[in-house]
Design an enzyme around this catalytic site. Structure first.
Site, PDB file in Angstrom:
ATOM      1  CB  THR A 129      -1.082   0.097   1.267  1.00 24.78           C
ATOM      2  OG1 THR A 129      -1.652   1.215   1.232  1.00 24.78           O
ATOM      3  CG2 THR A 129      -0.070  -0.266   2.461  1.00 24.78           C
TER       4      THR A 129
ATOM      5  CE1 TYR B 289      -3.584  -2.387   5.164  1.00 19.35           C
ATOM      6  CE2 TYR B 289      -3.111  -0.005   4.640  1.00 19.35           C
ATOM      7  CZ  TYR B 289      -3.298  -1.351   4.225  1.00 19.35           C
ATOM      8  OH  TYR B 289      -3.651  -1.538   2.895  1.00 19.35           O
TER       9      TYR B 289
END
Ligand code: UDP
Length: 332
Positions: free
Chosen positions: A120, A144
């Protein structure tokens, strides 16, 4: 692709995974999806077969790999909500890091040496400059992003001392729905901007919230690089093919190279839907970066990625059509 590949896909019943299964299925792959269906759906699998299982279940994972004998793995399964990760870090470290280690151990044990990994843009944190390229330092600002950066490191360290090869795809903001209308996001508690705006337009929420209007951007709201999910799926097909043909590992940004602000996205949802829903401005959401945009020269050069849907209008129209269909069907 010369011969059909046997491809094991963790998390293939989810939003991005299911679009990728379709792209791989169309490219002739033999597919097995391993998914615990915590956020995915069996109806979303247009190709291949499903083993309902969790990556924490080392025995089932091992037995499934032994039986299917894949040429390669694509690893989507993960927890992906930034805000939730700040509240439940251990859930994220367990699900994203420990379960990825389980998968890698099971792969190596079964002599499987090729993996495409879903990373990501959140690994970059708040980059010093945009567009951000792959050589820039990783500095995640939420759990995350930290879990994804850790697994990238684990892949690199493991590849140095084993036969493992990997392709890391760093996704920017994935959005939109299948261009043929067969698939889309189906997750009740989504926190993503475009889906929330569309659900509000459809009357599923009373109002839409803008998190922060005091960022150092043109209109004070955060800017993101929104990538159509079909283009992202295609990048996986190309990355897999490249890795197996060239026996190479690499990491690639997957974004269009330009961005839109939260206010611009909401305006576009209003114009596509023709519905003027209520929007409320509040304070910043924790751990949000003001602006993240991909430098995408590398992915275009290395795997010859040629995006076909680089158009916010198409992204929002496909998501809008999908959400209407979903609401009508009663599927969640
Ligand atoms: N956002 C917002 N309202 C919402 C959902 C998101 O203002 O209801 C903002 C969020 O703060 C961020 C941007 O929209 O600046 C994109 O958020 P999203 O959750 O879609 O993706 P992220 O960039 O966090 O992965």
């Amino acid at each position: 692709m010369n011969k059909p590949l046997r491809t094991f896909i963790s998390g293939g019943a989810g939003y991005i995974g299911s679009h990728c299964v379709k792209a791989l299925g169309q490219a002739g792959h033999d597919i097995l999806v391993y998914d615990n269906l915590s956020t995915g759906h069996e109806w979303a699998l247009l190709y291949g077969r499903l083993v309902k299982g969790d990556l924490a279940d080392a025995n089932l994972l091992d037995a499934t790999l032994k039986d299917f004998r894949p040429d390669a793995v694509i690893h989507f399964a993960a927890s992906i909500q930034v805000e939730e990760s700040t509240r439940k870090p251990l859930l994220y470290y367990r699900n994203n890091v420990i379960n990825s280690v389980n998968l890698l151990e099971a792969m190596l044990k079964n002599n499987i040496h090729y993996i495409v990994y879903s990373s990501t843009a959140a690994v970059y944190g708040t980059p010093d400059k945009v567009p951000v390229d792959e050589t820039m330092p990783l500095n995640p600002i939420n759990p995350y992003g930290a879990t994804k950066a850790m697994v990238e490191r684990i892949l690199a360290d493991t590849a140095k001392v084993t036969k493992l090869h990997y392709m890391v795809l760093r996704y920017f903001n994935v959005a939109g729905a299948d261009i043929d209308g067969e698939l889309g996001q189906a997750y009740q508690d989504t926190t993503h901007l475009i889906t929330r705006a569309i659900k509000t337009a459809l009357g599923q929420s009373q109002q839409m919230v803008v998190y922060g209007t005091d960022y150092p951007t043109k209109d004070g709201t955060c800017i993101r690089d929104y990538v159509h999910v079909n283009d992202l799926a295609e990048a996986h097909v190309l990355a897999l093919d490249y890795m197996l043909k060239n026996n190479q590992s690499d990491l690639l940004n997957c974004g269009y190279g330009h961005g839109f602000s939260v206010k611009e996205v909401i305006q576009k949802v209003k114009s596509v839907s023709g519905i003027d829903f209520k929007v409320v401005e509040t304070g910043r959401r924790p751990a949000d970066s003001p602006e993240i945009i991909a430098a995408n020269e590398k992915i275009k050069k290395v795997i010859h990625w040629e995006p076909k849907h680089d158009d916010l209008d198409v992204i929002i129209k496909t998501a809008w059509e999908w959400e209407k269909k979903l609401q009508k069907s009663g599927k969640k």
